[in-house]
Design a protein around this motif. Structure first.
Motif, PDB file in Angstrom:
ATOM      1  N   ASP A  44     -61.280  33.988  -2.791  1.00 55.12           N
ATOM      2  CA  ASP A  44     -61.605  32.583  -2.565  1.00 55.12           C
ATOM      3  C   ASP A  44     -60.554  31.707  -3.243  1.00 55.12           C
ATOM      4  N   ALA A  45     -60.012  30.737  -2.499  1.00 51.66           N
ATOM      5  CA  ALA A  45     -58.947  29.900  -3.048  1.00 51.66           C
ATOM      6  C   ALA A  45     -59.454  28.955  -4.127  1.00 51.66           C
ATOM      7  N   GLY A  46     -60.708  28.545  -4.059  1.00 54.20           N
ATOM      8  CA  GLY A  46     -61.255  27.615  -5.043  1.00 54.20           C
ATOM      9  C   GLY A  46     -61.982  26.462  -4.379  1.00 54.20           C
ATOM     10  N   ILE A  47     -61.877  25.283  -4.961  1.00 59.32           N
ATOM     11  CA  ILE A  47     -62.569  24.081  -4.497  1.00 59.32           C
ATOM     12  C   ILE A  47     -61.535  23.070  -4.030  1.00 59.32           C
ATOM     13  N   GLY A  48     -61.760  22.471  -2.873  1.00 58.84           N
ATOM     14  CA  GLY A  48     -60.856  21.451  -2.363  1.00 58.84           C
ATOM     15  C   GLY A  48     -61.409  20.052  -2.592  1.00 58.84           C
ATOM     16  N   ILE A  49     -60.551  19.145  -3.031  1.00 59.68           N
ATOM     17  CA  ILE A  49     -60.923  17.735  -3.190  1.00 59.68           C
ATOM     18  C   ILE A  49     -60.022  16.913  -2.281  1.00 59.68           C
ATOM     19  N   VAL A  50     -60.625  16.090  -1.414  1.00 57.22           N
ATOM     20  CA  VAL A  50     -59.876  15.127  -0.602  1.00 57.22           C
ATOM     21  C   VAL A  50     -60.217  13.745  -1.136  1.00 57.22           C
ATOM     22  N   TYR A  51     -59.191  12.995  -1.540  1.00 56.96           N
ATOM     23  CA  TYR A  51     -59.421  11.702  -2.169  1.00 56.96           C
ATOM     24  C   TYR A  51     -59.529  10.596  -1.121  1.00 56.96           C
ATOM     25  N   GLY A  52     -60.287   9.572  -1.458  1.00 59.53           N
ATOM     26  CA  GLY A  52     -60.557   8.483  -0.534  1.00 59.53           C
ATOM     27  C   GLY A  52     -59.636   7.298  -0.726  1.00 59.53           C
ATOM     28  N   PRO A  57     -56.547  13.026   4.109  1.00 59.86           N
ATOM     29  CA  PRO A  57     -56.360  14.468   3.937  1.00 59.86           C
ATOM     30  C   PRO A  57     -55.098  14.844   3.163  1.00 59.86           C
ATOM     31  N   GLY A  58     -54.076  13.980   3.177  1.00 59.81           N
ATOM     32  CA  GLY A  58     -52.870  14.298   2.428  1.00 59.81           C
ATOM     33  C   GLY A  58     -53.057  14.176   0.925  1.00 59.81           C
ATOM     34  N   ALA A  59     -53.964  13.315   0.486  1.00 61.55           N
ATOM     35  CA  ALA A  59     -54.237  13.159  -0.944  1.00 61.55           C
ATOM     36  C   ALA A  59     -55.292  14.180  -1.330  1.00 61.55           C
ATOM     37  N   ARG A  60     -54.849  15.382  -1.554  1.00 60.42           N
ATOM     38  CA  ARG A  60     -55.766  16.490  -1.762  1.00 60.42           C
ATOM     39  C   ARG A  60     -55.397  17.254  -3.032  1.00 60.42           C
ATOM     40  N   GLN A  61     -56.362  18.018  -3.496  1.00 56.59           N
ATOM     41  CA  GLN A  61     -56.174  18.774  -4.726  1.00 56.59           C
ATOM     42  C   GLN A  61     -56.960  20.068  -4.632  1.00 56.59           C
ATOM     43  N   LEU A  62     -56.332  21.163  -5.020  1.00 55.39           N
ATOM     44  CA  LEU A  62     -57.002  22.464  -5.069  1.00 55.39           C
ATOM     45  C   LEU A  62     -57.373  22.774  -6.509  1.00 55.39           C
ATOM     46  N   LEU A  63     -58.659  23.011  -6.732  1.00 59.44           N
ATOM     47  CA  LEU A  63     -59.146  23.416  -8.045  1.00 59.44           C
ATOM     48  C   LEU A  63     -59.368  24.918  -8.011  1.00 59.44           C
ATOM     49  N   SER A  64     -58.614  25.652  -8.779  1.00 58.41           N
ATOM     50  CA  SER A  64     -58.692  27.115  -8.747  1.00 58.41           C
ATOM     51  C   SER A  64     -59.097  27.649 -10.116  1.00 58.41           C
ATOM     52  N   PRO A  65     -59.721  28.836 -10.147  1.00 59.16           N
ATOM     53  CA  PRO A  65     -60.072  29.424 -11.444  1.00 59.16           C
ATOM     54  C   PRO A  65     -58.850  29.614 -12.339  1.00 59.16           C
ATOM     55  N   ARG A  66     -57.731  29.979 -11.741  1.00 61.91           N
ATOM     56  CA  ARG A  66     -56.537  30.247 -12.547  1.00 61.91           C
ATOM     57  C   ARG A  66     -56.072  28.991 -13.270  1.00 61.91           C
ATOM     58  N   ARG A  67     -56.133  27.840 -12.593  1.00 63.32           N
ATOM     59  CA  ARG A  67     -55.628  26.609 -13.193  1.00 63.32           C
ATOM     60  C   ARG A  67     -56.678  25.859 -14.008  1.00 63.32           C
ATOM     61  N   GLN A  68     -57.926  25.842 -13.528  1.00 66.01           N
ATOM     62  CA  GLN A  68     -58.918  24.945 -14.130  1.00 66.01           C
ATOM     63  C   GLN A  68     -60.031  25.632 -14.915  1.00 66.01           C
ATOM     64  N   ALA A  69     -60.361  26.884 -14.627  1.00 65.43           N
ATOM     65  CA  ALA A  69     -61.551  27.484 -15.223  1.00 65.43           C
ATOM     66  C   ALA A  69     -61.357  27.834 -16.690  1.00 65.43           C
ATOM     67  N   ALA A  70     -62.456  27.810 -17.431  1.00 66.52           N
ATOM     68  CA  ALA A  70     -62.465  28.271 -18.813  1.00 66.52           C
ATOM     69  C   ALA A  70     -62.780  29.769 -18.822  1.00 66.52           C
ATOM     70  N   PRO A  71     -62.026  30.570 -19.562  1.00 63.03           N
ATOM     71  CA  PRO A  71     -62.280  32.007 -19.596  1.00 63.03           C
ATOM     72  C   PRO A  71     -63.484  32.354 -20.469  1.00 63.03           C
TER      73      PRO A  71
END
Length: 423
Positions: free
Chosen positions: A74-82, A89-103
């Motif tokens: 799973d790639a993670g969570i997608g955020i599309v900004y308003g 759709p171009g103002a988007r952000q991928l939230l992934s465990p590798r970058r954002q999650a706490a171990p």
């Protein structure tokens, strides 16, 4: 043009004859046509729901993004900004465990799913509650699987912190999950309710610190079931947010749990068994909310909560229900989805099947409602749906609300979540 002329037949759930799930599993997703990435607008804080960058415009959260190839992680969570024009759709952000999650114990989670959103620390930037899968050997009390991502002028850019649930607010050895945001004690700060165990809930009073700790938390509070369900709403207009608690996940009964100075501690109306529950102002008296309960045989209505003295039944089966005001008249429309996506208009006399609109997505495949909310700031809710075939192909479509309701034959925005895979 009338609603009847604009009514379209929804593609049946599951792949259509022209879509080959096996081919979707074998063919890597195409991302070349993704809109060019744009910077996330910087905000100064707002009270707009789901506004992670605080610029006054609602943002979109997407779970279950398409994958580069079938069975990939799973790639993670997608955020599309308003924006003032709606979602970009171009103002988007991928939230992934590798970058954002706490171990946990040095291990990052594999699961990273958005569960709820609200401004937990009261700084004007919406925060995101995420569910993870920390390691657990099955002995004793499991760790807290929920993590918090805090909003900022640049959006959700920081590292997540683990939600702190004090030992006194836990009971039993169930996973503390199923978070629901709301101001249940009417102190102006957003609180969290999570599942505890044995028909009890953990009530965590906000605001929350940047280390994930609530301002206060007492002993678990009794509840009529084990599955708290959002979004919270003030059903009886007394200033305290209330929530639905199911007896169990899936088909089952439910009840309204009423907020108060001590939090959500009082059971109000008991609702009949069903698959899903939606709260809204569907008609009758605008001073209180109503409930719709979806079953495979029809939709049960209970007006004027919390008493729910007025009852009705619609011959519209629906395993999934949502409520939103698409025409801005103060009454909620009911979305019933399953094999078809139907919109029933709210009226002072109550919901009825006459004038019901059936909406079709712009792409074939299984279609699900993502959310409904005002993304363009016109005071009317917009509908976001996602159609997908297999794991590598999807289309997200936004249908704008209008003065005549949700009648647009064409969505105002379409894109694929494959755009989040673009470096």
């Amino acid at each position: 043009m009338t609603g009847t002329a604009l009514a379209l037949v929804l593609a049946a759930c599951g792949p259509t004859p022209g879509d080959d799930p096996a081919a979707a599993r074998k063919t890597p997703v195409r991302v070349a046509d993704a809109p060019a990435r744009l910077p996330v607008p910087q905000g100064k804080g707002s009270k707009t729901p789901d506004d992670f960058n605080g610029d006054g415009h609602r943002d979109l959260v997407l779970n279950d993004l398409v994958k580069a190839q079938a069975h990939a992680d799973d790639a993670g969570i997608g955020i599309v900004y308003g924006s003032e024009r709606g979602l970009v759709p171009g103002a988007r952000q991928l939230l992934s465990p590798r970058r954002q999650a706490a171990p946990t114990k040095g291990r990052l989670p594999a699961v990273f799913d958005a569960e709820a959103s609200c401004d937990l620390d009261g700084d004007g930037f919406t925060d995101l509650v995420v569910s993870t899968d920390p390691p657990y050997d099955g002995q004793g009390r499991p760790p807290v699987p929920l993590q918090l991502l805090y909003g900022s002028p640049n959006g959700l850019t920081g590292k997540a912190v683990k939600l702190v649930i004090p030992a006194r607010a836990r009971v039993g050895n169930d996973w503390p999950d199923q978070p629901v945001c709301g101001d249940f004690d009417d102190d102006g700060a957003q609180d969290l309710v999570v599942h505890a165990s044995g028909g009890q809930l953990s009530f965590l009073r906000g605001p929350f610190s940047r280390k994930g700790a609530p301002r206060a938390a007492g002993a678990p509070v009794p509840a009529p079931g084990n599955a708290p369900t959002g979004p919270a709403a003030d059903v009886n207009d007394d200033g305290y947010d209330d929530l639905v608690v199911r007896t169990a996940q899936g088909t089952g009964g439910s009840a309204i749990v009423l907020g108060g100075p001590a939090g959500p501690t009082r059971t109000g109306a008991v609702l009949p068994a069903g698959i899903d529950v939606a709260l809204g102002t569907f008609g009758k008296d605008k001073s209180g909310l109503d409930a719709a309960i979806g079953t495979m045989d029809g939709t049960l209505l209970r007006y004027d909560l919390p008493a729910a003295a007025v009852r009705a039944t619609l011959d519209v089966p629906g395993s999934m229900l949502d409520a939103a005001d698409f025409d801005g008249d103060g009454l909620s429309e009911l979305l019933s989805s399953g094999s078809r996506l139907r919109v029933l208009r709210g009226r002072t006399a109550g919901l009825a099947t006459s004038g019901m609109v059936t909406v079709a997505p712009p792409a074939r495949g299984t279609t699900r409602v993502v959310t409904a909310g005002d993304f363009d700031g016109d005071g009317r809710a917009d509908l976001v749906v996602r159609s997908y075939v297999g794991e590598t192909k999807d289309t997200v479509a936004v249908y704008p609300g209008t003065k005549k309701g949700l009648l647009a034959a064409e969505p105002s925005v379409t894109f694929s979540s494959s755009g989040f895979l673009v470096p």
